[in-house]
Scaffold this active site. Structure first.
Site, mmCIF file in Angstrom:
data_model
loop_
_atom_site.group_PDB
_atom_site.id
_atom_site.type_symbol
_atom_site.label_atom_id
_atom_site.label_comp_id
_atom_site.label_asym_id
_atom_site.label_seq_id
_atom_site.Cartn_x
_atom_site.Cartn_y
_atom_site.Cartn_z
ATOM 1 N N ARG A 285 0.756 -1.294 0.193
ATOM 2 C CA ARG A 285 0.059 0.011 -0.078
ATOM 3 C C ARG A 285 0.800 1.151 0.081
ATOM 4 N NH1 ARG A 285 -2.775 0.988 4.503
ATOM 5 N NH2 ARG A 285 -4.389 2.141 3.226
ATOM 6 N N LYS B 213 2.980 -8.520 10.518
ATOM 7 C CA LYS B 213 2.540 -8.890 9.337
ATOM 8 C C LYS B 213 2.894 -10.243 8.694
ATOM 9 C CE LYS B 213 1.406 -6.133 5.223
ATOM 10 N NZ LYS B 213 1.392 -4.854 4.421
ATOM 11 N N ARG C 192 -1.338 3.059 18.055
ATOM 12 C CA ARG C 192 -0.555 3.368 19.239
ATOM 13 C C ARG C 192 -0.223 2.633 20.327
ATOM 14 N NH1 ARG C 192 -2.806 9.369 20.745
ATOM 15 N NH2 ARG C 192 -4.636 8.102 20.809
#
Length: 226
Positions: free
Chosen positions: A17, A82, A217
């Site tokens: 992305r 990921k 966060r």
């Protein structure tokens, strides 16, 4: 246009992305592109990538990837690391049909050498499953799953996949920062709406976002996992 599937052993210019590099070493992972024509307009296709993430998770679960989820809009992650990425490119007329190319990258087996090139937390399928993965079988399962998914999405869009996506939502109830071109918003992630937009609750004021940079966060001192 007839459906078409393209599989690569490696990519010299793999993209994620926002033009990020997707590290694509040879012989260990899956780099798959699936072209499909939809008789839908672009607004109806806005949530397709979220539906695709559900399909990819289903297949990965079946081959032993446990405790995985989705980070909005469509990253497949495990504890913030990921595992797979999804990228869509679309072309067509205002009211359809639109041709969509769904690109999927899955970390199946990443060597120590190439791991040094990855600039975010990652995990591969063999770490999660504890076994050697036969990539050809995994690709076949993905193509079958996505074919059914595209046919269903054509008729009902995100609705059949929404509940499953929400159950796998890794941002739910976590502080997020949405970086837009001119402004930055913060709040608590509160799932998605029926169009796949991210809902953020800022002290009782709820906003929805269809894009933008999402930073989690709650992870790693505000390091972005997008």
């Amino acid at each position: 246009a007839a459906p078409a599937v393209c599989i690569s052993e490696m990519q010299k210019k793999g993209r994620g992305r926002r033009g990020r590099q997707w590290v694509s070493p040879p012989g260990g992972n899956i780099y798959l592109s699936y072209k499909w024509q939809f008789n839908l307009g672009p607004s109806q296709l806005s949530a397709l990538s979220l539906a695709v993430s559900v399909g990819v998770m289903r297949v990965l679960n079946r081959v032993g990837a446990s405790d995985i989820g989705v980070k909005w809009p469509n990253d497949i992650v495990q504890k913030g690391r990921k595992l797979a990425g999804i990228l869509l490119e679309m072309q067509g007329e205002a009211n359809g049909p639109w041709t969509v190319v769904v690109g999927i990258g899955i970390n199946v087996r990443i060597s120590t050498e190439f791991a040094k090139q990855i600039d975010q937390a990652w995990v591969d399928l063999e770490q999660l499953s504890g076994k050697i993965t036969e990539r050809s079988r995994l690709v076949a399962a993905l193509v079958v799953e996505l074919t059914h998914l595209f046919q269903l999405y054509e008729k009902k869009q995100l609705a059949p996949f929404l509940e499953e996506w929400l159950k796998s939502d890794q941002l739910k109830s976590k502080p997020v920062r949405i970086q837009m071109p001119q402004e930055c918003y913060t709040g608590i992630a509160d799932g998605i709406d029926s169009h796949g937009n991210l809902i953020v609750d800022d002290d009782g004021v709820k906003r929805s976002f269809s894009g933008g940079e999402v930073s989690v966060r709650a992870y790693n001192n505000d390091v972005s996992l997008a």
